[in-house]
Every structure is written in structure tokens, then in C-alpha cells.
Enzyme design. Structure first.
Site, PDB file in Angstrom:
ATOM      1  N   GLU A 108      -4.180  -9.377  42.929  1.00  0.00           N
ATOM      2  CA  GLU A 108      -3.409 -10.447  42.285  1.00  0.00           C
ATOM      3  C   GLU A 108      -4.080 -11.802  42.499  1.00  0.00           C
ATOM      4  OE1 GLU A 108       0.235  -9.068  44.270  1.00  0.00           O
ATOM      5  OE2 GLU A 108       1.175  -9.083  42.286  1.00  0.00           O
ATOM      6  N   GLU A 128       0.962  -1.038  45.486  1.00  0.00           N
ATOM      7  CA  GLU A 128       2.311  -1.365  45.982  1.00  0.00           C
ATOM      8  C   GLU A 128       3.298  -0.235  45.738  1.00  0.00           C
ATOM      9  OE1 GLU A 128       0.305  -3.416  44.399  1.00  0.00           O
ATOM     10  OE2 GLU A 128       0.515  -5.471  45.126  1.00  0.00           O
TER      11      GLU A 128
HETATM   12  C1  3H9 Z   1       1.258  -6.248  48.462  1.00  0.00           C
HETATM   13  O1  3H9 Z   1       0.132  -6.628  48.339  1.00  0.00           O
HETATM   14  C2  3H9 Z   1       2.446  -6.957  47.890  1.00  0.00           C
HETATM   15  C3  3H9 Z   1       2.074  -8.001  46.882  1.00  0.00           C
HETATM   16  O2  3H9 Z   1       1.977  -7.449  45.594  1.00  0.00           O
HETATM   17  C4  3H9 Z   1       3.145  -9.034  46.762  1.00  0.00           C
HETATM   18  C5  3H9 Z   1       3.415  -9.921  47.908  1.00  0.00           C
HETATM   19  C6  3H9 Z   1       4.394 -10.998  47.598  1.00  0.00           C
HETATM   20  N1  3H9 Z   1      -1.311  -4.965  55.827  1.00  0.00           N
HETATM   21  O3  3H9 Z   1      -6.220   2.391  56.213  1.00  0.00           O
HETATM   22  P1  3H9 Z   1      -7.112   2.002  57.329  1.00  0.00           P
HETATM   23  C7  3H9 Z   1      -4.343  -1.905  58.610  1.00  0.00           C
HETATM   24  S1  3H9 Z   1       1.624  -4.861  49.339  1.00  0.00           S
HETATM   25  C8  3H9 Z   1      -1.372  -4.807  57.151  1.00  0.00           C
HETATM   26  O4  3H9 Z   1      -7.153   2.872  58.521  1.00  0.00           O
HETATM   27  P2  3H9 Z   1      -9.398   2.415  55.629  1.00  0.00           P
HETATM   28  C9  3H9 Z   1      -4.036  -0.456  58.937  1.00  0.00           C
HETATM   29  O5  3H9 Z   1      -2.718  -0.301  59.382  1.00  0.00           O
HETATM   30  C10 3H9 Z   1       0.075  -4.322  49.997  1.00  0.00           C
HETATM   31  N2  3H9 Z   1      -2.225  -3.953  57.768  1.00  0.00           N
HETATM   32  O6  3H9 Z   1      -8.603   1.737  56.825  1.00  0.00           O
HETATM   33  C11 3H9 Z   1      -5.063  -0.155  60.001  1.00  0.00           C
HETATM   34  O7  3H9 Z   1      -4.580  -0.703  61.210  1.00  0.00           O
HETATM   35  P3  3H9 Z   1      -4.915   0.001  62.607  1.00  0.00           P
HETATM   36  C12 3H9 Z   1      -0.739  -3.630  48.982  1.00  0.00           C
HETATM   37  C13 3H9 Z   1      -3.014  -3.213  56.979  1.00  0.00           C
HETATM   38  O8  3H9 Z   1     -10.739   1.814  55.644  1.00  0.00           O
HETATM   39  C14 3H9 Z   1      -6.282  -0.974  59.560  1.00  0.00           C
HETATM   40  O9  3H9 Z   1      -5.757  -1.984  58.682  1.00  0.00           O
HETATM   41  N3  3H9 Z   1      -1.931  -3.096  49.599  1.00  0.00           N
HETATM   42  C15 3H9 Z   1      -2.990  -3.326  55.590  1.00  0.00           C
HETATM   43  O10 3H9 Z   1      -9.241   3.890  55.674  1.00  0.00           O
HETATM   44  C16 3H9 Z   1      -7.314  -0.167  58.818  1.00  0.00           C
HETATM   45  O11 3H9 Z   1      -6.677   0.530  57.745  1.00  0.00           O
HETATM   46  C17 3H9 Z   1      -1.985  -1.868  50.126  1.00  0.00           C
HETATM   47  O12 3H9 Z   1      -1.044  -1.119  50.063  1.00  0.00           O
HETATM   48  C18 3H9 Z   1      -2.087  -4.256  55.002  1.00  0.00           C
HETATM   49  N4  3H9 Z   1      -2.009  -4.445  53.670  1.00  0.00           N
HETATM   50  O13 3H9 Z   1      -8.644   1.933  54.312  1.00  0.00           O
HETATM   51  C19 3H9 Z   1      -3.291  -1.477  50.749  1.00  0.00           C
HETATM   52  N5  3H9 Z   1      -3.888  -2.453  55.058  1.00  0.00           N
HETATM   53  O14 3H9 Z   1      -6.404  -0.003  62.723  1.00  0.00           O
HETATM   54  C20 3H9 Z   1      -3.055  -0.711  52.009  1.00  0.00           C
HETATM   55  C21 3H9 Z   1      -4.468  -1.847  56.107  1.00  0.00           C
HETATM   56  O15 3H9 Z   1      -4.185  -0.839  63.605  1.00  0.00           O
HETATM   57  N6  3H9 Z   1      -4.263  -0.400  52.704  1.00  0.00           N
HETATM   58  N7  3H9 Z   1      -3.955  -2.303  57.261  1.00  0.00           N
HETATM   59  O16 3H9 Z   1      -4.351   1.394  62.493  1.00  0.00           O
HETATM   60  C22 3H9 Z   1      -5.099   0.601  52.340  1.00  0.00           C
HETATM   61  O17 3H9 Z   1      -4.930   1.247  51.327  1.00  0.00           O
HETATM   62  C23 3H9 Z   1      -6.237   0.922  53.262  1.00  0.00           C
HETATM   63  O18 3H9 Z   1      -5.940   0.371  54.500  1.00  0.00           O
HETATM   64  C24 3H9 Z   1      -7.625   0.383  52.807  1.00  0.00           C
HETATM   65  C25 3H9 Z   1      -8.639   0.607  53.942  1.00  0.00           C
HETATM   66  C26 3H9 Z   1      -8.063   1.170  51.567  1.00  0.00           C
HETATM   67  C27 3H9 Z   1      -7.565  -1.073  52.491  1.00  0.00           C
END
Ligand code: 3H9
Length: 693
Positions: A108, A128
Site C-alpha cells: 500500500e 491481509e
Molecule cells: C497489514 O499490512 C494491514 C494494512 O493493510 C493496514 C493497516 C492499517 N508484523 O515469517 P518469518 C515477524 S497486515 C510483525 O519467519 P520469512 C515474524 O513473526 C500485515 N511481525 O520470515 C518473525 O518473528 P520471529 C500484512 C512480523 O522470511 C519474523 O518477522 N502483511 C510481521 O519466512 C520473521 O518472519 C503480512 O501479513 C508483521 N507484519 O517470511 C505479512 N511479518 O523471528 C506477514 C513477519 O520473532 N509476514 N513478522 O518469529 C510474512 O508473510 C512473512 O513474515 C514474510 C517473511 C514473507 C514477510
């Protein structure tokens, strides 16, 4: 370089302002990032030397979205939508320079910039919906304007990302940068300035949505496509509604629709469950007594014993990850059959365009079939996947102990048996453990890693690492009959069988469980697995419904007749009134006085004992934490993720209520419902399962 907040800084490269975001691990858009972005744009806009702004991230990725950990807490200004409106309004060109994953709020942010450039490996997505939400910072309004609603719909409503090549093709990015991203982005910005390109504000792009206006079929068709995979979920429909609003309404009004839908989802239980689950899956690999830096055993070659359904599926997992497998069978004909099934599975994937014929050949080329266990001498990991017979397994492990090299890991794929007893057959019990795959093993993501009494820490750490490599979600559990998953599952099976004796019919029980969100109910599942599984033909004497059905040749889907009837070539259960009659007759013969059973009772009878058994498993320290049990149920047993898992669901219902109902059932039906001491204790202390995570 000027630090704006602890996560954002502004660096001047001549006339280009580089707004660097540095918020490890994934540059989530937490408060310091949002504030830094807002103030940074302000500062760059006021700085006369700066003529264009590049938004770029340090570390492994562009912003991967809002900071999910902030959700549910009081929001702190500036809010992301306001920051992004500020981007829109900036009078100087803003270029987002993307590597890694531009996800959620990250995408976004890019959509609110005037231009987007990316490295070839970048991924773009709005995940999301997988958190039970929708993009809440303008994504549902800007993306359809940029790439058209038809292309935006799947991105928003499934959450699946696209790669840079596709993003370029669809107009989501302006240019792919080969080479250094920062240099390429600066170069792009200079060209924008030199060519005096007008600022492209996505919010003002109306051509694509104008073309889609008054065409409700776009949304009707998409809803039909989505129906099956989105059953029970609230967020996908909200996503479609928001994109519909982008087409029907002016930008600001569309944003208001998006906001209202976002807030409704955010305050609901589905998103709470899915956000909880996101962290549960990431928590699972963290085992308190396994240090992060545990030395791992190098797994270059794997051996699998047994080329049946399980052994074949397990083999496919490893060759898919490029690891060669020696597949052992007792007889050549079984081996040939097993290899034939593996090839057929790959051929089906190839016919669906999921892999090329060359890839099929190269994967098959990684498998060496043999009838000699001696060929496992150089394997680093051997997984035994023969049928469930303790004596046979003991014999195999004793042999393996003599054949396998020192340091090789010896694993059993048993679903129930005592891994300690199996390990005791070897002189190296510290190298023995259970690797319990779920059927079909090449498809199901769950792997239970069964830690025996003497299994060493490096062997466990290696197993967790190898599970990740073969794309499994591994949950470490300890030894008990059925381990965590099947032990809990047995509770539901038992109650479902009792319920049809007491007065319910399979179709009623199945409907309740299906409506709760499982892909199918216990009886449709029994038909799928095979009712004859575990049936002792020679001693069968109409003592149980299983025996009665099997004696009548009703084995389930495999021969078109089970608790339901199946038409040739179809897996859809059709009512079998003859079985309903048989059940009624059988239960009466057994002395049951049949009664009307409510759907509520069916649900509580089938679900609460699962939770109760989970509590006993935690009490006995078979599992590390409640959320691990939830990961097992979502990945291995079809528990709907929008209900978080049995332990999360229990918290939602209230442990006091669960305890009360269990006690009532215990009084009526006996000790199958004896409440776990842990459950009693948590209720007494006013705590829930989440407090143990
Ligand atoms: C959003 O954006 C809402 C908006 O539209 C509107 C707002 C108003 N936040 O997965 P990994 C942490 S909603 C906090 O193992 P990978 C994760 O917990 C969001 N923490 O790595 C982990 O922590 P730990 C939309 C996060 O390389 C560490 O980072 N976005 C977040 O296998 C490593 O993560 C998503 O839903 C976060 N957003 O994969 C994306 N993301 O080491 C969600 C990750 O302590 N994330 N962490 O266990 C993912 O899909 C994967 O993490 C990503 C990396 C592909 C990015």
C-alpha cells in the site's frame, strides 16, 4: 544521513532524498516507521535541494506490512492511511524501491508512491485476508485503479503474491532494476526529473474502474470462483465488497467503505484467531531447551523403508527439495508398484502444468529403488514407513543399527507406537526419534517430531531444520500413545461413534462438524480413510458398527459404499438410508434407547473432549505449549484456521464454560469426560490456555 526516528533516516544523494527504513526483521510498519515516513516526507519536501524521494528499505525486505503485534492495542498516530495520503499529496515525485516482499501495508505504501521500481526477485502481495482482514490503508481502492479490478480481486481476496515479472506485466511496477537497487532507483528518479514526468497519483486513475462499472458479472463470477475455498471465512467477501466499492464510488467514499469493513473484521473473532495463528506457526520451531546455535547434522542422503502410500509420499518430499532418496522395499514387485505410484503423481502434476516433463524425470532420477537394506549404509537419515507392527519395526531398527553409519538419524513414521521401545533396539537411542508424517505425506504440511527419552538435541534440531527444508510445519511432541494429534483425534472419533448409538445419524453429526468449518465430518472421513482400516476380518463378529459395515463389504469410498453411498468416479457422499436403518437397529440391539440429540450437544461432545485431552497432553508435558496443539489441528486435521485451533477456541468459549459442560457430560456419560487437572487449575486461577503460550 539524518536520523528521523530510530527506524527511518533521510540521506541526500544530490537532488535525490533517500528515505531509508530500517526496522528488522521485516521492516513492518510499526509506529517508528510510520512517524519516520511522515516526518521524512515532510522534511524532504521542505528541503529545496531535494527534488525527488526514493523510499527504500535496509535488510532482507521492503516493508512486509503493518506491524501485526500492534493490532488489538490502542492505535498510535500517525495512522498508516494518513501517512499514505501524505505520500499521495507530496509535490515531489516519490519512488518506492522494492526488494524482498512488498506485502500488505508495504504494498500500500508503494501504491501511494508515484512510481515503483523493483529487483527481479521481489514479490508483491496483499496477504491481509490470511489474517482475517482486508488491506486497510487504501490497497483495495488503489490497486483496482492501477491494474484493474479483475486483476486486483485475486490479489486482495486470496492474499497470494505475484512476482516482479507479473507485476511489471500488470503495470504494478514501472521498471525492473537489475543490479544495485539503490543506484537503479536513483537513476530512475533522475530520469523522472529530467523527462519532467508528471506525478502519477494512483487515486486519480479512473480509466480501469470506469471500464468495469455497471458490470456486476465481474464480481458475481469472482464470488463463485471464491466460494469453495472461502467457505466459513468472513474476510474474503469483505475484500470483494471493498473492490466493488472502488468501482462504484469516488475514491474517498471507497476508502470509507474499506475502513468500515477493516474495523469490523479487526474487532471480530476470526481475525483474532488468524492473527494468533500467524504467530503460533512461527513459535512452533522454538523449543526452550534447543539452543538456536545447536550444530546440525548434514543431511545429504535419505533412506526410506517401505514404498507404500506413506513411504512414497515421504520420498517425494525429499526429492522435491533436491535430496536423493534410497527407497527400500521387501520385494521387487512392491518396489515397482511404489515407484509407479510416485511417477504417476508427478505425471499428474506435470499434466496440470505444475512441473515440466524434465522435472519429473530429474525428480525420479533422485530416487534409487532397492530391495536390500544394506544400501542404506551411507544414508544420513533413514525413515521407516512400514505398517504399524511393533515386532516388525523392532526388527528393522535392530538391522538398521548394524547397517547405518555412525551419526545417521534413524526415524520411525509410526502414528501410535512407543518410540522409546523402538529406540531401545539400537545401540544409539540418542539418534532415534519419530517423524510422524500425515497422509498424503506429499501434500499434508504437518509433521510431528516425536522426541523419545534419549533423542539428542542436535538430532532434534536437525529434524526441525530438515522439516523446514521439505516445507513441513514441524511440531515437537513427546512419546505417548497416538502422540498429540491422534490422541486428541481419538476423542472425537469415540464420541461420534457413541452419538450415532444414542440417537444421532451420521449425516447429522457430519453436518454439525462440517458447519463448524472442518472439510468433512467424522463419518465422511471414515469413508475416505477406509472403514476396513484396522478391521480384523478373521475375528469379526458384528460387535461394533465397523465390524457390521465391513462384514457387509462396506469399506467406504474405495468400493463406493460406506456410511454413505458413492456414485462411480465421485467422492460426493450420497445418503444411505439402509445404513441409517442398520444403525438404528444395531443400537437398539445394544440396549440404547434412542433420543433426539441437539446440534449443540453434538458439537460439544465432539469438540470439548479434544480440548480436554489437549489439556491432559500439556499437563503431561507431551507438547510444549497450547499453540503447538493448535498448529497440529489446523495443519493435520482440518480445524478451520478462523477458529484458531482447539485451544484458542477453548479460550474464546471460556474455560469455565468448557469445564462446566465436561462435568455435566461426566455425570451423564462417565469418565470419558473427566476434566483435566490443568483445566480445573486454570479455571480456578482465572487463567486461559493463551497464558501458557
Ligand atoms: C497489514 O499490512 C494491514 C494494512 O493493510 C493496514 C493497516 C492499517 N508484523 O515469517 P518469518 C515477524 S497486515 C510483525 O519467519 P520469512 C515474524 O513473526 C500485515 N511481525 O520470515 C518473525 O518473528 P520471529 C500484512 C512480523 O522470511 C519474523 O518477522 N502483511 C510481521 O519466512 C520473521 O518472519 C503480512 O501479513 C508483521 N507484519 O517470511 C505479512 N511479518 O523471528 C506477514 C513477519 O520473532 N509476514 N513478522 O518469529 C510474512 O508473510 C512473512 O513474515 C514474510 C517473511 C514473507 C514477510
Amino acid at each position: 544521513m539524518v536520523a528521523i526516528t530510530e527506524a527511518v533516516s533521510l540521506e541526500k544523494q544530490g537532488e535525490i532524498g533517500m528515505l531509508w527504513i530500517d526496522n528488522p526483521p521485516v521492516n513492518a510498519l510499526g509506529h517508528p516507521v510510520r512517524k519516520g515516513m511522515a516526518d521524512g516526507i515532510e522534511m524532504a519536501e521542505k528541503d529545496d535541494e531535494i527534488r525527488a524521494i526514493v523510499v527504500i528499505c535496509k535488510g532482507r525486505t521492503f516493508c512486509a506490512g503493518a506491524d501485526i503485534r500492534e493490532f488489538g492495542k490502542p492505535p498510535k498516530e500517525p495512522h498508516l492511511p494518513d501517512v499514505l495520503n501524505r505520500f499521495d499529496q507530496c509535490k515531489k515525485p516519490i519512488i518506492s524501491a522494492i526488494h524482498g516482499t512488498a506485502f500488505g501495508g508495504g504494498l500500500e505504501t508503494a501504491l501511494s508512491s508515484h512510481f515503483r521500481v523493483a529487483v527481479p526477485t521481489a514479490q508483491f502481495g496483499l496477504p491481509e485476508v490470511k489474517l482475517g482482514l482486508l488491506p486497510g490503508a487504501g490497497g483495495t481502492q488503489r490497486l483496482p485503479r492501477l491494474i484493474g479490478p479483475q486483476k486486483a480481486l485475486p490479489l486482495v481476496a486470496t492474499g497470494n503474491p505475484i512476482n516482479a515479472e507479473k507485476a511489471l506485466e500488470e503495470g504494478l511496477v514501472d521498471e525492473i532494476i537489475n543490479g544495485d537497487l539503490a543506484d537503479g532507483a536513483v537513476d530512475f528518479a533522475k530520469r523522472v526529473l529530467a523527462e519532467k514526468r508528471p506525478l502519477v497519483r494512483v487515486r486519480d486513475m479512473n480509466d480501469r474502474i470506469d471500464q468495469a462499472r455497471n458490470k456486476p458479472e465481474i464480481f458475481d463470477d469472482y464470488r463463485k470462483q471464491l466460494a469453495k475455498r472461502a467457505r466459513g471465512f468472513e474476510a474474503p467477501e469483505a475484500c470483494v465488497k471493498a473492490v466493488e466499492a472502488a468501482v462504484e464510488k469516488p475514491f474517498e467514499d471507497g476508502l470509507a467503505v474499506e475502513r468500515a469493513l477493516f474495523e469490523k473484521l479487526m474487532s471480530g473473532s476470526q481475525s483474532a484467531a488468524q492473527r494468533y495463528y500467524f504467530f503460533a506457526e512461527r513459535q512452533v520451531a522454538k523449543i526452550p531447551d534447543i539452543p538456536k546455535d545447536t550444530p546440525l547434522i548434514d543431511i545429504k542422503k535419505v533412506g526410506v523403508i517401505g514404498a507404500g502410500t506413506m513411504g512414497g509420499g515421504i520420498t517425494m518430499n525429499f526429492v522435491n527439495a533436491g535430496i536423493p532418496v534410497t527407497l527400500v522395499e521387501a520385494k521387487q514387485e512392491f518396489l515397482d508398484r511404489g515407484l509407479g505410484v510416485i511417477r504417476k503423481n508427478y505425471d499428474i502434476s506435470a499434466s496440470r502444468g505444475k512441473m515440466t516433463a524434465e522435472e519429473v524425470d530429474s525428480r525420479m532420477g533422485l530416487i534409487t529403488g532397492t530391495t536390500s537394506m544394506e544400501d542404506l549404509a551411507d544414508a544420513d537419515l533413514v525413515i521407516e514407513a512400514v505398517y504399524e507392527n511393533m515386532n516388525l519395526k523392532k526388527e528393522i531398527f535392530a538391522k538398521l543399527d548394524n547397517i547405518c553409519k555412525d551419526g545417521a538419524i534413524l526415524a520411525t513414521n509410526t502414528s501410535y507406537l512407543d518410540v522409546n521401545e523402538i529406540a531401545a533396539q539400537t545401540k544409539r537411542p540418542e539418534y532415534v526419534l519419530g517423524l510422524h508424517f500425515f497422509s498424503p505425506a506429499n501434500v499434508m504440511r504437518l509433521l510431528e517430531i516425536v522426541r523419545a527419552e534419549k533423542t539428542s538435541i542436535p538430532v532434534l534440531a536437525t529434524s526441525i531444520a530438515i522439516a523446514k527444508k521439505i516445507k513441513k510445519i514441524a511440531v515437537v511432541v513427546r512419546v505417548c500413545h497416538g502422540f498429540a494429534g491422534n490422541r486428541m483425534f481419538a476423542q472425537r472419533k469415540r464420541e461420534a461413534e457413541k452419538l450415532i448409538m444414542e440417537g444421532a445419524l451420521p449425516s447429522q453429526v457430519d453436518k454439525v462438524i462440517y458447519d463448524f468449518g472442518f472439510p468433512m465430518g467424522p463419518f465422511a472421513l471414515a469413508d475416505l480413510i477406509g472403514i476396513d482400516l484396522g478391521w480384523d476380518k478373521d475375528n469379526s463378529n458384528s460387535r461394533t458398527m465397523q465390524e457390521v459395515l465391513c462384514e457387509q463389504g462396506r469399506f467406504g469410498q474405495k468400493n463406493g459404499r460406506g456410511f454413505y453411498n458413492y456414485e462411480e468416479g465421485s467422492r460426493a457422499p450420497k445418503p444411505a438410508p439402509e445404513i441409517d436403518e442398520l444403525i438404528i437397529e444395531f443400537s437398539k440391539k445394544k440396549g440404547y434407547i434412542r433420543r433426539e440429540i441437539s446440534d449443540e450437544e453434538i458439537l460439544q461432545r465432539c469438540i470439548y473432549p479434544i480440548i480436554n485431552e489437549g489439556a491432559k497432553i500439556l499437563e503431561e508435558k507431551i507438547a510444549v505449549r497450547p499453540s503447538d496443539l493448535d498448529v497440529i489441528w489446523v495443519n493435520g486435521y482440518g480445524w478451520p484456521v478462523y477458529r484458531g485451533g482447539p485451544m484458542f477456541y477453548a479460550d474464546l468459549v471460556g474455560l469455565d464454560k468448557i469445564l462446566e459442560v465436561l462435568k455435566k457430560f461426566q455425570a451423564e456419560h462417565g469418565d470419558d469426560f473427566r476434566p483435566a487437572a490443568l483445566l480445573e487449575q486454570l479455571v480456578k486461577e482465572g487463567r486461559n490456555f493463551s497464558s501458557l503460550n
